[in-house]
Enzyme design. Structure first.
Site, PDB file in Angstrom:
ATOM      1  N   ASP A 134      36.106   0.093 -87.232  1.00 46.70           N
ATOM      2  CA  ASP A 134      36.911  -0.569 -86.203  1.00 46.70           C
ATOM      3  C   ASP A 134      37.957   0.331 -85.548  1.00 46.70           C
ATOM      4  O   ASP A 134      37.986   0.474 -84.336  1.00 46.70           O
ATOM      5  CB  ASP A 134      37.572  -1.824 -86.789  1.00 46.70           C
ATOM      6  CG  ASP A 134      38.292  -2.647 -85.742  1.00 46.70           C
ATOM      7  OD1 ASP A 134      37.820  -2.679 -84.594  1.00 46.70           O
ATOM      8  OD2 ASP A 134      39.316  -3.254 -86.060  1.00 46.70           O
ATOM      9  N   CYS A 198      34.977 -18.210 -70.694  1.00 44.37           N
ATOM     10  CA  CYS A 198      36.139 -17.405 -71.092  1.00 44.37           C
ATOM     11  C   CYS A 198      37.406 -17.950 -70.438  1.00 44.37           C
ATOM     12  O   CYS A 198      37.486 -18.040 -69.209  1.00 44.37           O
ATOM     13  CB  CYS A 198      35.941 -15.946 -70.698  1.00 44.37           C
ATOM     14  SG  CYS A 198      37.370 -14.911 -71.109  1.00 44.37           S
ATOM     15  N   CYS A 214      42.034 -10.561 -72.272  1.00 40.33           N
ATOM     16  CA  CYS A 214      41.351 -11.194 -73.402  1.00 40.33           C
ATOM     17  C   CYS A 214      42.360 -11.861 -74.334  1.00 40.33           C
ATOM     18  O   CYS A 214      43.341 -11.234 -74.758  1.00 40.33           O
ATOM     19  CB  CYS A 214      40.547 -10.137 -74.153  1.00 40.33           C
ATOM     20  SG  CYS A 214      39.702 -10.758 -75.616  1.00 40.33           S
ATOM     21  N   CYS A 240      40.436 -14.958 -80.771  1.00 39.18           N
ATOM     22  CA  CYS A 240      39.732 -15.992 -79.999  1.00 39.18           C
ATOM     23  C   CYS A 240      38.240 -15.873 -80.273  1.00 39.18           C
ATOM     24  O   CYS A 240      37.695 -14.771 -80.286  1.00 39.18           O
ATOM     25  CB  CYS A 240      40.010 -15.808 -78.505  1.00 39.18           C
ATOM     26  SG  CYS A 240      39.183 -17.019 -77.441  1.00 39.18           S
ATOM     27  N   CYS A 243      33.932 -17.015 -76.866  1.00 45.99           N
ATOM     28  CA  CYS A 243      32.713 -16.390 -76.340  1.00 45.99           C
ATOM     29  C   CYS A 243      31.636 -16.248 -77.407  1.00 45.99           C
ATOM     30  O   CYS A 243      30.478 -15.967 -77.087  1.00 45.99           O
ATOM     31  CB  CYS A 243      33.026 -15.038 -75.700  1.00 45.99           C
ATOM     32  SG  CYS A 243      33.641 -13.801 -76.853  1.00 45.99           S
ATOM     33  N   CYS A 247      27.841 -19.052 -77.636  1.00 43.36           N
ATOM     34  CA  CYS A 247      26.614 -18.253 -77.519  1.00 43.36           C
ATOM     35  C   CYS A 247      25.426 -18.955 -78.183  1.00 43.36           C
ATOM     36  O   CYS A 247      25.482 -19.285 -79.376  1.00 43.36           O
ATOM     37  CB  CYS A 247      26.827 -16.880 -78.154  1.00 43.36           C
ATOM     38  SG  CYS A 247      25.348 -15.832 -78.127  1.00 43.36           S
TER      39      CYS A 247
END
Length: 380
Positions: A134, A198, A214, A240, A243, A247
């Site tokens: 990450d 979004c 975002c 969040c 999204c 999906c």
């Protein structure tokens, strides 16, 4: 050395240490990613959390001299909360995103990568490796896409056929020339559900993300949140998932493969009001194990205040007045004043006006005036 056989041995070993999916990619430069990153920089889409050197982000050779291949790993995480506590009037709750459930995933993936490193060193004592999760220089998404872990979805997440996008990613650069896997064909098709839903319009056609819009990024900032985004935060305390939850590829995907990732419902869906005054010691003891605690308690407390405003939670008014009057941090005092204006109620205007008489911070005074404006609008 038979590197194909070594690859198969590594795959078999990975299953014994709790790696859900593993893939292999060449360590050649990520030229397509480089162009995309340059464009993002020009459009000011970056969050500031990324590695600033684009060359390091796209050329594994700069990170490990003699790099030949990259091993990508994925661990699936839960998407559903068992025995989730109810959020109700007088006991409103916030929510941490799924990537903050359980133990900090950086620690979990580093553990798996360290075990993989030890296995390879035992097989090849002269091997060179560099692992990251990450926060490393490389793009986890670009590596995973090349290694066949999944495709890069329009929600800017890697989507795997087996686990959807509910996966943590990590990688290891090595000087061993492992045979590469083939990338997976994009399966998003004409679907634009994530882009359409979004809350802030941060997702852009073509798999681009305006990070500064975002909500996952906004919840991690430490200053005053721009007012245009405050109502869009909802009850999100950290991150969040919108999204991802929308999906179609994530439908029915819920994996509880790793005990470290099991969430405590009371932690990931916490009562909002107690968060406002939690001590540093209690915060560290309670939330320190979660990845969502990495920015400290102030952003989460600010978001809790915004969540109370979202719910228009009248029972929180005394606590919010207390924060507005006495908290030493301007961001929380000002956000509380704005929230009080959103909630309204008897005595709120007088409380804001009284607090203004001794407030010296210009930004806080602006928020207090804004709170009074919101109250006035309710009377119109």
């Amino acid at each position: 050395m038979d590197f194909e056989q070594l690859k198969q041995d590594v795959i078999a070993y990975s299953k014994t240490i709790g790696i859900d999916k593993i893939g292999f990619a060449s360590a050649s430069p990520f030229e397509e990613l480089k162009q995309r990153l340059i464009q993002q920089q020009q459009l000011n889409y970056q969050s500031g959390f990324e590695e600033p050197d684009i060359e390091k982000r796209t050329n594994p050779q700069l990170l490990l001299s003699g790099a030949k291949s990259i091993i990508a790993i994925a661990l699936a995480y839960p998407s559903k909360l068992k025995n989730a506590p109810l959020s109700k009037r007088g006991e409103r709750r916030g929510i941490f995103c799924r990537a903050s459930w359980g133990q900090d995933y950086h620690l979990v993936l580093r553990d798996r990568l360290q075990k993989l490193e030890a296995y390879l060193i035992e097989k090849l004592p002269d091997i060179e490796v560099k692992s990251m999760v990450d926060t490393g220089e490389l793009s986890d998404r670009a590596v995973s896409e090349r290694a066949g872990i999944g495709w890069s979805g329009k929600n800017c997440s890697i989507i795997t056929p087996e686990f959807g996008s509910y996966v943590y990613l990590g990688e290891m650069i090595t000087n061993v020339p492992f045979p590469p896997d083939q990338p997976i064909e994009d399966q998003c098709g004409s679907c634009t559900k994530c882009i359409d839903i979004c809350p802030t319009g941060a997702l852009i056609q073509g798999g681009q993300l305006d990070s500064k819009k975002c909500i996952a990024f906004l919840t991690q900032t430490k200053g005053f949140l721009p007012e245009e985004y405050r109502d869009k935060i909802g009850n999100r305390i950290y991150g969040c998932d919108t999204c991802q939850t929308v999906c179609p590829k994530n439908k029915g995907m819920d994996f509880h493969n790793h005990p470290e990732m099991e969430p405590d419902p009371e932690l990931v869906k916490p009562l909002l009001t107690p968060l406002l005054t939690i001590s540093n010691r209690d915060f560290k003891e309670k939330y320190g194990i979660m990845s969502g605690s990495w920015r400290g308690k102030k952003p989460l407390q600010r978001n809790a205040i915004l969540a109370l405003a979202h719910f228009k939670e009248a029972s929180a008014i005394p606590d919010l007045i207390g924060v507005m009057k006495d908290d030493p941090r301007p961001v929380l005092r000002g956000t509380a004043a704005w929230a009080l204006g959103k909630i309204g109620g008897d005595g709120v205007g007088e409380a804001i006006e009284k607090a203004m008489q001794r407030e010296k911070d210009e930004e806080v005074l602006h928020e207090m005036n804004r709170g009074l404006e919101l109250l006035a609008q309710k009377k119109e």
